[in-house]
Design an enzyme around this catalytic site. Structure first.
Site, PDB file in Angstrom:
ATOM      1  N   ASP A 224      -1.559  13.170   1.518  1.00 16.54           N
ATOM      2  CA  ASP A 224      -2.775  13.680   0.885  1.00 16.54           C
ATOM      3  C   ASP A 224      -2.638  15.118   0.401  1.00 16.54           C
ATOM      4  O   ASP A 224      -3.486  15.598  -0.360  1.00 16.54           O
ATOM      5  CB  ASP A 224      -3.954  13.593   1.862  1.00 16.54           C
ATOM      6  CG  ASP A 224      -4.369  12.158   2.148  1.00 16.54           C
ATOM      7  OD1 ASP A 224      -4.231  11.320   1.245  1.00 16.54           O
ATOM      8  OD2 ASP A 224      -4.813  11.882   3.268  1.00 16.54           O
TER       9      ASP A 224
ATOM     10  N   MET B  14      -4.358   6.692  -2.866  1.00 15.20           N
ATOM     11  CA  MET B  14      -4.921   7.304  -1.667  1.00 15.20           C
ATOM     12  C   MET B  14      -5.485   8.683  -1.964  1.00 15.20           C
ATOM     13  O   MET B  14      -5.178   9.300  -2.981  1.00 15.20           O
ATOM     14  CB  MET B  14      -3.859   7.384  -0.576  1.00 15.20           C
ATOM     15  CG  MET B  14      -3.473   6.025  -0.009  1.00 15.20           C
ATOM     16  SD  MET B  14      -2.184   6.168   1.263  1.00 15.20           S
ATOM     17  CE  MET B  14      -2.140   4.473   1.863  1.00 15.20           C
TER      18      MET B  14
ATOM     19  N   TYR C  33      -0.025   0.827   0.769  1.00  8.55           N
ATOM     20  CA  TYR C  33       1.189   1.205   1.496  1.00  8.55           C
ATOM     21  C   TYR C  33       2.387   1.426   0.578  1.00  8.55           C
ATOM     22  O   TYR C  33       3.315   2.166   0.926  1.00  8.55           O
ATOM     23  CB  TYR C  33       1.548   0.116   2.513  1.00  8.55           C
ATOM     24  CG  TYR C  33       0.834   0.220   3.836  1.00  8.55           C
ATOM     25  CD1 TYR C  33      -0.318   0.988   3.975  1.00  8.55           C
ATOM     26  CD2 TYR C  33       1.317  -0.444   4.957  1.00  8.55           C
ATOM     27  CE1 TYR C  33      -0.980   1.075   5.196  1.00  8.55           C
ATOM     28  CE2 TYR C  33       0.665  -0.367   6.181  1.00  8.55           C
ATOM     29  CZ  TYR C  33      -0.493   0.398   6.294  1.00  8.55           C
ATOM     30  OH  TYR C  33      -1.131   0.479   7.503  1.00  8.55           O
TER      31      TYR C  33
ATOM     32  N   ARG D 293       3.207   5.152  -0.245  1.00  8.12           N
ATOM     33  CA  ARG D 293       3.715   6.041   0.792  1.00  8.12           C
ATOM     34  C   ARG D 293       4.993   5.528   1.451  1.00  8.12           C
ATOM     35  O   ARG D 293       5.578   6.212   2.304  1.00  8.12           O
ATOM     36  CB  ARG D 293       2.637   6.284   1.853  1.00  8.12           C
ATOM     37  CG  ARG D 293       2.373   5.129   2.785  1.00  8.12           C
ATOM     38  CD  ARG D 293       1.195   5.438   3.702  1.00  8.12           C
ATOM     39  NE  ARG D 293       1.202   4.602   4.886  1.00  8.12           N
ATOM     40  CZ  ARG D 293       0.171   4.477   5.711  1.00  8.12           C
ATOM     41  NH1 ARG D 293      -0.951   5.127   5.450  1.00  8.12           N
ATOM     42  NH2 ARG D 293       0.258   3.714   6.781  1.00  8.12           N
TER      43      ARG D 293
END
Length: 423
Positions: A149, A195, A300, A303
């Site tokens: 993030d 995200m 997912y 990342r």
């Protein structure tokens, strides 16, 4: 700064929260640097499934792994020792857990605590350092920064972010080429959800495709969602180019603060469970403009994509891991190694240090001058910030068409204390 002890004590390393493509590179940095200082540091234990491993005394002896296996961590995604979403409450609310941590550390002669994670992990690390000192057995607690993030304060960027930014930018570009080729008779709008609960750094990376000639709209958590303006912007781009791509952060929200993607459930940290902003946005486009669309959720994939990791990110992840050990050996406590940018072009940085009191539970948001005035794109200043972080390729080795990743033995350490129940 506490005086550095010459008494050899063991170290404990743990991974926390959502993993990244490069968190294991930080683990590699910690373990290799500790091994290089074996006259000062004894064994290096890891927590199985993060801080839960410490609480339940489920420790892993990393000394059972070969140098080659540890080196391979640098190119292996995810958390090699297991991570967790387990937030320790305040010392006042749950002192028993902190006292348990100290008891486990004392039982295994652990004097160094390296916690690899985001803001919640920094808070835990800080509290452990404070409590251990008050209990008369100071533990040098060093936080190793990690979060896709990119929302930790003080550090210029967070290890894990550069790689997810590269993945999102590349994936958005490739999908946009697909849409462009089909726009005449089929799909006109592609929506990619990424995200980012409160900070739009990852979504911003998707905005880099503008420089590749792609019409793009970016929806940030920092800018309340205005449906009328959004529809008008998409309409303008489709009429001009025949298609457009929309990058939406999972944290995009209405003016009243309600997330577009809120599911009504919460995760282990007490945060609203998100997921589903892309179909919501795609549905708005369909109802308002009638365009055929496709949407995807990076989830997912973004990342975990070690195959397209940023070389800059891999190097920085390793360096902050190594720096954490060096800071501990210098006698520092309750600090976090940081990345300090000294130049954009050419890109230069150095490793600094920040006190955990200034890091714990503080979020870094996108500066308003990084977002275009209309709220739907990124500015030249943002691009200058992002570009160096996605530079370089550091692909893993491949065998039989598949990447070669490490799977450690993760040999358990014998327990010395009574069992402990998590509440």
């Amino acid at each position: 700064m506490a005086a550095a002890s010459r008494t050899k004590r063991n170290a404990f390393y743990a991974q926390s929260g959502g993993v990244t493509a490069v968190i294991n590179a930080s683990a590699c940095g910690v373990i290799e640097t500790a091994r290089a200082n074996k006259d000062r540091i004894g064994k290096v234990y890891a927590g199985r499934n993060g801080i839960i491993g410490a609480l339940t005394e489920d420790l892993i002896d990393t000394g059972k792994e070969s140098a080659a296996a540890i080196a391979l961590l640098r190119s292996t995604p995810s958390g090699a020792f297991g991570s967790c979403r387990y937030k320790l409450k305040s010392v006042e609310a749950n002192r028993r857990e902190y006292e348990r941590l100290i008891a486990v550390f004392q039982a295994h002669n652990i004097g160094f605590f390296f916690y690899n994670g985001g803001g919640d992990s920094a808070d835990t690390c800080y509290k452990v350092s404070q409590l251990s000192e008050s209990m008369g057995d100071p533990i040098q607690a060093i936080h190793v920064p990690k979060t896709v993030d990119n929302d930790l304060p003080i550090t210029d960027c967070c290890p894990g972010f550069g790689s997810v930014a590269k993945y999102v930018a590349v994936s958005a570009l490739e999908a946009s080429f697909d849409v462009r080729s089909m726009a005449k008779t089929s799909t006109k709008v592609f929506v990619l959800e990424v995200m980012g609960r409160h900070a739009g750094w990852i979504a911003a990376a998707g905005g880099l495709i503008e420089d590749e000639g792609i019409p793009v709209v970016v929806l940030f958590p920092e800018i309340p969602f205005d449906e009328k303006k959004f529809v008008a912007r998409v309409d303008t781009l489709v009429k001009k180019h025949g298609y457009c791509t929309v990058i939406v952060s999972e944290g995009c929200h209405h003016p009243d603060g309600t997330f577009l993607a809120e599911q009504g459930t919460k995760d282990a940290f007490g945060h609203a469970q998100l997921g589903g902003a892309a179909p919501v946005v795609a549905g708005i486009v369909k109802r308002a403009l009638g365009h055929k669309f496709h949407w995807a959720v990076a989830d997912y994939l973004q990342r975990a994509a070690r195959h397209i990791a940023s070389k800059t990110d891999v190097e920085q992840a390793y360096k902050v891991g190594a720096a954490a050990v060096k800071l501990a050996l210098q006698g520092h406590n309750a600090v976090m190694p940081t990345i300090e940018r000294t130049s954009d072009t050419p890109y230069k940085y150095r490793i600094g240090m920040a006190p955990l009191a200034s890091v714990a539970n503080v979020e870094k948001f996108m500066p308003r001058n990084f977002i275009t005035p209309d709220g739907f794109g990124i500015t030249p200043a943002c691009k200058r910030y992002l570009r160096p972080l996605i530079q370089g390729e550091d692909a893993p080795k491949f065998r039989n068409g598949m990447p070669v990743y490490a799977t450690l033995k993760n040999v358990a350490v014998d327990k010395k204390l009574p069992a402990f129940e998590l509440r």
